[in-house]
Design a protein around this motif. Structure first.
Motif, PDB file in Angstrom:
ATOM      1  N   THR A   1      95.017  23.555  29.859  1.00 51.01           N
ATOM      2  CA  THR A   1      95.432  22.151  30.409  1.00 51.01           C
ATOM      3  C   THR A   1      94.405  21.939  31.409  1.00 51.01           C
ATOM      4  N   SER A   2      93.528  22.731  32.098  1.00 56.59           N
ATOM      5  CA  SER A   2      92.488  22.288  32.982  1.00 56.59           C
ATOM      6  C   SER A   2      91.491  21.080  32.427  1.00 56.59           C
ATOM      7  N   MET A   3      91.315  21.227  31.157  1.00 53.40           N
ATOM      8  CA  MET A   3      90.486  20.240  30.086  1.00 53.40           C
ATOM      9  C   MET A   3      91.328  19.029  29.806  1.00 53.40           C
ATOM     10  N   ALA A   4      92.523  19.027  29.766  1.00 49.66           N
ATOM     11  CA  ALA A   4      93.560  18.117  29.380  1.00 49.66           C
ATOM     12  C   ALA A   4      93.246  16.837  30.502  1.00 49.66           C
ATOM     13  N   ALA A   5      93.668  17.740  31.631  1.00 46.23           N
ATOM     14  CA  ALA A   5      94.094  16.877  32.948  1.00 46.23           C
ATOM     15  C   ALA A   5      92.758  15.934  33.378  1.00 46.23           C
ATOM     16  N   PRO A   6      91.507  16.351  33.451  1.00 48.55           N
ATOM     17  CA  PRO A   6      90.776  15.236  33.654  1.00 48.55           C
ATOM     18  C   PRO A   6      90.323  14.366  32.702  1.00 48.55           C
ATOM     19  N   LEU A   7      90.845  14.562  31.294  1.00 50.51           N
ATOM     20  CA  LEU A   7      90.663  13.414  30.377  1.00 50.51           C
ATOM     21  C   LEU A   7      91.494  12.302  30.681  1.00 50.51           C
ATOM     22  N   VAL A   8      92.929  12.669  31.296  1.00 51.41           N
ATOM     23  CA  VAL A   8      93.978  11.647  31.700  1.00 51.41           C
ATOM     24  C   VAL A   8      93.349  10.779  32.954  1.00 51.41           C
ATOM     25  N   SER A   9      92.665  11.867  33.911  1.00 51.26           N
ATOM     26  CA  SER A   9      92.216  11.166  35.150  1.00 51.26           C
ATOM     27  C   SER A   9      91.121  10.181  34.628  1.00 51.26           C
ATOM     28  N   GLY A  10      90.327  10.424  33.995  1.00 49.89           N
ATOM     29  CA  GLY A  10      89.327   9.458  33.519  1.00 49.89           C
ATOM     30  C   GLY A  10      89.969   8.407  32.982  1.00 49.89           C
ATOM     31  N   LEU A  11      90.912   8.418  32.283  1.00 47.75           N
ATOM     32  CA  LEU A  11      91.571   7.188  31.721  1.00 47.75           C
ATOM     33  C   LEU A  11      92.235   6.524  32.589  1.00 47.75           C
ATOM     34  N   VAL A  12      92.873   7.138  33.711  1.00 46.15           N
ATOM     35  CA  VAL A  12      93.397   6.308  34.823  1.00 46.15           C
ATOM     36  C   VAL A  12      92.364   5.471  35.646  1.00 46.15           C
ATOM     37  N   LEU A  13      90.902   6.188  35.834  1.00 50.11           N
ATOM     38  CA  LEU A  13      90.165   5.441  36.365  1.00 50.11           C
ATOM     39  C   LEU A  13      89.515   4.192  35.598  1.00 50.11           C
ATOM     40  N   LEU A  14      89.621   4.190  34.209  1.00 54.43           N
ATOM     41  CA  LEU A  14      89.461   2.885  33.562  1.00 54.43           C
ATOM     42  C   LEU A  14      90.693   1.956  33.584  1.00 54.43           C
ATOM     43  N   MET A  15      91.886   2.342  33.738  1.00 53.44           N
ATOM     44  CA  MET A  15      92.895   1.552  33.978  1.00 53.44           C
ATOM     45  C   MET A  15      92.763   0.777  35.220  1.00 53.44           C
ATOM     46  N   LYS A  16      92.490   1.645  36.581  1.00 56.38           N
ATOM     47  CA  LYS A  16      92.252   1.156  37.862  1.00 56.38           C
ATOM     48  C   LYS A  16      90.902   0.181  37.876  1.00 56.38           C
ATOM     49  N   GLU A  17      89.891   0.457  37.036  1.00 57.93           N
ATOM     50  CA  GLU A  17      88.895  -0.724  37.092  1.00 57.93           C
ATOM     51  C   GLU A  17      89.554  -2.014  36.444  1.00 57.93           C
ATOM     52  N   GLN A  18      90.418  -1.984  35.529  1.00 54.56           N
ATOM     53  CA  GLN A  18      90.719  -3.099  34.914  1.00 54.56           C
ATOM     54  C   GLN A  18      91.988  -3.817  35.938  1.00 54.56           C
TER      55      GLN A  18
ATOM     56  N   PRO B   1      92.867  -3.153  39.801  1.00 53.98           N
ATOM     57  CA  PRO B   1      93.023  -2.176  40.931  1.00 53.98           C
ATOM     58  C   PRO B   1      94.419  -1.981  41.424  1.00 53.98           C
ATOM     59  N   GLU B   2      95.071  -2.913  41.294  1.00 61.69           N
ATOM     60  CA  GLU B   2      96.514  -3.032  42.164  1.00 61.69           C
ATOM     61  C   GLU B   2      97.548  -2.262  41.497  1.00 61.69           C
ATOM     62  N   LEU B   3      97.411  -1.717  40.425  1.00 57.96           N
ATOM     63  CA  LEU B   3      98.260  -0.828  39.472  1.00 57.96           C
ATOM     64  C   LEU B   3      98.777   0.335  40.670  1.00 57.96           C
ATOM     65  N   THR B   4     100.102   0.760  40.809  1.00 58.22           N
ATOM     66  CA  THR B   4     100.354   1.730  41.736  1.00 58.22           C
ATOM     67  C   THR B   4     100.603   3.328  40.716  1.00 58.22           C
ATOM     68  N   PRO B   5     100.861   4.324  41.446  1.00 56.64           N
ATOM     69  CA  PRO B   5     100.719   5.391  40.519  1.00 56.64           C
ATOM     70  C   PRO B   5     102.093   5.648  39.808  1.00 56.64           C
ATOM     71  N   ALA B   6     103.244   4.847  40.297  1.00 56.21           N
ATOM     72  CA  ALA B   6     104.402   4.898  39.232  1.00 56.21           C
ATOM     73  C   ALA B   6     104.094   4.110  38.227  1.00 56.21           C
ATOM     74  N   GLU B   7     103.539   2.952  38.187  1.00 58.59           N
ATOM     75  CA  GLU B   7     103.130   2.147  37.276  1.00 58.59           C
ATOM     76  C   GLU B   7     102.265   2.733  36.260  1.00 58.59           C
ATOM     77  N   ILE B   8     101.190   3.289  36.447  1.00 60.17           N
ATOM     78  CA  ILE B   8     100.380   3.978  35.828  1.00 60.17           C
ATOM     79  C   ILE B   8     100.787   5.051  35.010  1.00 60.17           C
ATOM     80  N   LYS B   9     101.735   5.803  35.598  1.00 60.58           N
ATOM     81  CA  LYS B   9     102.372   6.977  35.090  1.00 60.58           C
ATOM     82  C   LYS B   9     103.260   6.383  33.930  1.00 60.58           C
ATOM     83  N   ALA B  10     104.079   5.219  34.123  1.00 57.51           N
ATOM     84  CA  ALA B  10     104.976   4.964  33.368  1.00 57.51           C
ATOM     85  C   ALA B  10     104.124   4.027  32.052  1.00 57.51           C
TER      86      ALA B  10
END
Length: 453
Positions: free
Chosen positions: A345-362, A364-373
């Motif tokens: 799961t150490s490998m699975a987590a950073p793949l999701v972290s990277g995807l969150v970075l792409l979402m934040k690039e698109q 930036p105002e997204l909150t942690p709760a919105e991203i998780k949802a």
């Protein structure tokens, strides 16, 4: 060791063995004490507020937890130290102390060693590569000489008691590359999810992948203070915390303040209730792993938490993942001088972290709760209990697509093309596109937030 005295009008004296446990004291302190030869036990002391914490340190309390003397928590009022068990009981009787926790060992979430999140399609369709974003990695360090990180390391700091250059273990370098490696060392064959993001590295685990919870907490505070928007924690404790331990409390507070935190679920599956801190924290995105067959990996930790929260939150590939190899590291199945294969799961987590970075690039105002949802609403279910699969396997392309405005009728938007071809070790299957507006999709998430009856 002498404990705090003048500020609290107490005097610590040797006394008889105390059998009744104060509810402020973590029961793990007694277990740890009885299993070690030393009379000292490492603890994290949580205070009611910062004034009480500062008063504690003004009395000259000596800390040997691996943090610098006089270290104060910058987000929550906490301090790490070592003390005799009798001192722990006396300190717990004071009103200024909220709780005393065992300073647990955190270890890497690494198992025996894929990439099926639709990431190359995101690059091609929308030109999102993580530009302008910053990821914080709390792990074993980072080999900054690796070609995949050239020019994108925003800062690094060592919180271990024996500082070392780079990443002697290799776990942190591998994890960092999955989130934000450029692929330069492989002619862009092995590319991280957000290859243009900047990286902050906090070395909180030693050579061998272990370190006290207090060091992880100090590292997280520094990462946020240094500008990290997303934190990746491919670490975990070997016990199922109730989600109220100091590390979980810090993660929840940082999330409330706007930082997205992604944590590995751990590799203690298939045993139920095997997710430890920080994966047991309510507001973090807890990531389990799928295997080479695209099913839930047997090693991926299961929920629920001891609080009854439904964890993990979702799944991502975590088996036989190729990533950057730190110099001289023999961790994993070595591919070549610059790459190695790991699983967990150490490998699975950073793949999701990277995807969150792409979402934040698109957006930036997204909150942690919105991203998780949004992540949970764009998963493929295996029709298994939520405590095994969460919402299911993440479809990264669908999650990013849900952020995109609907095209005008009759228009055909021109996709943004990458400036160079980037590779991926897996083909991307076709997915059904999500329907409905963002508000409707977020509303559907509430079915995942019920506690276990």
């Amino acid at each position: 060791m002498r404990g705090p005295h003048a500020a609290f009008d107490i005097l610590l004296l040797p006394g008889p063995r105390v059998e009744t446990l104060n509810p402020k004291i973590d029961p793990a302190i007694l277990t740890a004490q009885s299993s070690t030869r030393s009379d000292d036990v490492p603890v994290i002391v949580m205070f009611g507020d910062r004034d009480q914490l500062q008063a504690f340190h003004r009395q000259g309390t000596r800390s040997r937890s691996g943090l610098s003397a006089g270290h104060l928590g910058t987000v929550l009022p906490w301090s790490a130290t070592r003390m005799r068990r009798t001192d722990v009981h006396v300190l717990a009787d004071n009103d200024t102390v909220r709780s005393i926790w065992y300073d647990s060992l955190c270890t890497t979430c690494l198992d025996r060693a894929g990439l099926d999140l639709g990431v190359p399609r995101i690059w091609e369709d929308w030109g999102l590569y993580g530009s302008g974003t910053v990821v914080g990695i709390a792990d074993t360090g980072l080999d900054q000489t690796h070609p995949d990180f050239e020019g994108r390391v925003a800062g690094a700091r060592d919180f271990t008691p024996r500082p070392a250059e780079g990443d002697p273990d290799g776990h942190g370098t591998h994890v960092s590359s999955l989130a934000a490696g450029s692929g330069a060392a492989s002619n862009h064959r092995y590319v991280g999810v957000a290859p243009r993001a900047h990286i902050l590295s906090a070395r909180v685990l030693n050579f061998g992948g272990a370190g006290r919870m207090s060091r992880v907490m100090a590292g997280l505070e520094w990462l946020v203070d240094s500008g990290a928007q997303v934190l990746n924690l491919s670490v975990g404790t070997d016990i199922n915390m109730v989600g109220e331990d100091p590390l979980s409390a810090l993660c929840n507070t940082l999330s409330d303040q706007g930082t997205v935190i992604v944590a590995a679920a751990g590799n203690s599956g298939p045993r139920p209730q095997s997710i430890g801190s920080p994966g047991s924290a309510a507001r973090v995105i807890t990531v389990g792993a799928t295997d080479g067959m695209g099913m839930v990996a047997s090693f991926s930790s299961r929920g629920p938490t001891r609080q009854g929260l439904l964890k993990p939150d979702l799944l991502a590939p975590g088996y036989n993942i190729v990533g950057a190899r730190a110099a001289d590291s023999q961790l994993g199945d070595v591919v070549d001088q610059n790459h190695t294969i790991m699983s967990g799961t150490s490998m699975a987590a950073p793949l999701v972290s990277g995807l969150v970075l792409l979402m934040k690039e698109q957006q930036p105002e997204l909150t942690p709760a919105e991203i998780k949802a949004l992540l949970q609403l764009n998963c493929r279910s295996f029709n298994l209990p939520t405590t095994i699969q969460g919402a299911g396997q993440l479809d990264g392309w669908a999650a990013v697509h849900s952020l995109m405005p609907e095209p005008l009728p009759g228009s055909e938007p021109e996709p943004a093309r990458p400036d160079r071809e980037a590779g991926s070790p897996a083909e991307v299957p076709e997915r059904s596109e999500p329907q409905g507006c963002l508000g409707v999709r977020v509303a559907k998430l509430f079915q995942w937030l019920r506690p276990v009856a």
